[in-house]
Design an enzyme around this catalytic site. Sequence first.
Site, PDB file in Angstrom:
ATOM      1  N   HIS A 188     -18.303  57.642  29.579  1.00 50.11           N
ATOM      2  CA  HIS A 188     -18.315  59.110  29.659  1.00 50.11           C
ATOM      3  C   HIS A 188     -18.629  59.719  28.296  1.00 50.11           C
ATOM      4  CE1 HIS A 188     -16.900  59.303  33.758  1.00 50.11           C
ATOM      5  NE2 HIS A 188     -15.942  58.458  33.476  1.00 50.11           N
ATOM      6  N   GLU A 430     -37.185  53.390  45.593  1.00 50.89           N
ATOM      7  CA  GLU A 430     -36.366  52.746  44.563  1.00 50.89           C
ATOM      8  C   GLU A 430     -35.965  51.324  44.940  1.00 50.89           C
ATOM      9  OE1 GLU A 430     -32.875  55.205  44.033  1.00 50.89           O
ATOM     10  OE2 GLU A 430     -33.016  55.900  46.097  1.00 50.89           O
ATOM     11  N   ASP A 454     -33.194  52.366  39.648  1.00 47.23           N
ATOM     12  CA  ASP A 454     -32.843  51.362  40.649  1.00 47.23           C
ATOM     13  C   ASP A 454     -34.018  50.445  40.961  1.00 47.23           C
ATOM     14  OD1 ASP A 454     -30.135  51.508  41.234  1.00 47.23           O
ATOM     15  OD2 ASP A 454     -30.388  53.254  42.523  1.00 47.23           O
ATOM     16  N   CYS A 501     -38.922  60.260  39.147  1.00 47.10           N
ATOM     17  CA  CYS A 501     -37.750  61.043  38.739  1.00 47.10           C
ATOM     18  C   CYS A 501     -36.725  60.207  37.980  1.00 47.10           C
ATOM     19  CB  CYS A 501     -37.087  61.710  39.942  1.00 47.10           C
ATOM     20  SG  CYS A 501     -36.351  60.561  41.118  1.00 47.10           S
TER      21      CYS A 501
END
Length: 544
Positions: A188, A430, A454, A501
Amino acid sequence: MQVYSGKSVFGGIAIGKISVYKKNEQQVKRVRTEDTKGELARYEAAKAAAIEQLQELYQKALKEVGEANAAIFEIHQMMLDDGDYNESVENIIETQKVNAEYAVAVTGDNFAQMFRAMDDDYMRERAADVKDISERVLSVLHGGQKRKVVTDEPVIIVADDLAPSETVQLEKDMVLSFVTVHGSVNSHTAILARTMAIPALIGTEELPLDDTVDGKLAVVDGLNGKIYVEPDAQTLEEMQKRQQAEQEKKELLQLLKGKENVTLDGKKIMLYANIGNIKDLATVIQNDAGGIGLFRSEFIYLEKDNYPTEEEQFSIYKTAVETMAGKRVIIRTLDIGADKQCEYFGMDKEENPALGYRAIRICLTRPEIFKTQLRALFRASAYGNLAIMYPMITSLWEVKKIKEIVEEVKTELTAEQLEFGNPQQGIMIETPAAVMMSGELAKEVDFFSIGTNDLTQYTLAIDRQNPKLDKFYDAHHPAVLSMIRMTVENAHKAGIWAGICGELGADTSLTKEFLAMGVDELSVSPGSILPIRKIILETDTENR
């Protein structure tokens, strides 16, 4: 001059003095007591105060780094309310008749050790979170708050590691960079650093945390993953020139605002932005994106403690398309699972979640969740240029099943006399299966968007979140690039457009190659829009 290497979290050059940040050493003693009720009350009061602090941190992060990145502080609040965690603390106090501090410290250590022993990388990273919340409660019990990163001049923060709560409290104007000895590129803290646009390194394991570096002049090279402590004159001069060149480059890029994304030979490219929630819309507009190529709708689910209603989703999607004022907004349907877990979905633990129950597989087997989202999306499509994108497609039957459910939704909305539009519907490519089937799939949808993160993971059979495999993970692998090319070619044969993307879309070393392949759209983080526009304007795809 001493040179230390680490992993880059965010690029850029920072030059300034080092400030070594050391966490407060919370000395915890085991104290016997007969007043267990009093210690339980002390713990409850400390926990309540810690939750209040986390709520304040959430509000601060919300303003500075957006809802998706602030969500970690909501997760920390939930962890403090976790039944197992609290039962452990209370049990230690009652059975061992000890002070609350000792019970919290032992519970924190035990739970952190449990997380670190798990196979899943995401769960291993939660060890740092449970230590963070335990330290916060201990600080309250000791009569203070967690230490903040404080400085009276802009500095390079050097630390063993930084918890998200410490990172978000950085006064951005006073922090040039941060460098940590430990940490993960998927933690994070790393995500927050990228969002805050602070040059940062992690994993600089040889870097000392003492007076040999504290207060010394240093240079952080975020691009090459190095920190130079007491740089020699030649290195300092070279880095200052690079820093100046970067600043000039940023200023020049501002001149590109308002220009069309057209190559020298006249090919127009759609240059869109990836976002996680509507609070990111300001940066999309600020960076002059042509639209939104990936709205990650799963954050709407991840930020809540129960299923978002149709009205809640409708309001968010409607705001997005209205704000973008006619520019296309492509919203990806729910994509949880794998590294994005949502507790209230009640999903079983999986041995290999990346290959498991996720994304469209959840939607097609739990149609009540899927239909709620589709109803909200179709209703919002009446208010602007909205498109829908379905993730993790591997076969024709999935697309056909989606179409059946879409028709059911449209029939329901018509019967209820609710207005809806006619949004374009596309799929993410993907998986290798989707690539190989792209010729057939292209006949069923309006567009393709290639999810390179992915696609690379599945093509190379490499867990992209496993740091031990970093040297094997090659997003430029010829097999990955061949799959992108094949997908684009099959899309064009069927008369539809194809974009990228994933993270690779922002890789400027590949931009010209993607343009030569015929990629129609690149969707990237808002900050990458103008640098990529510059390359597009300078490229002649016919003379490569």
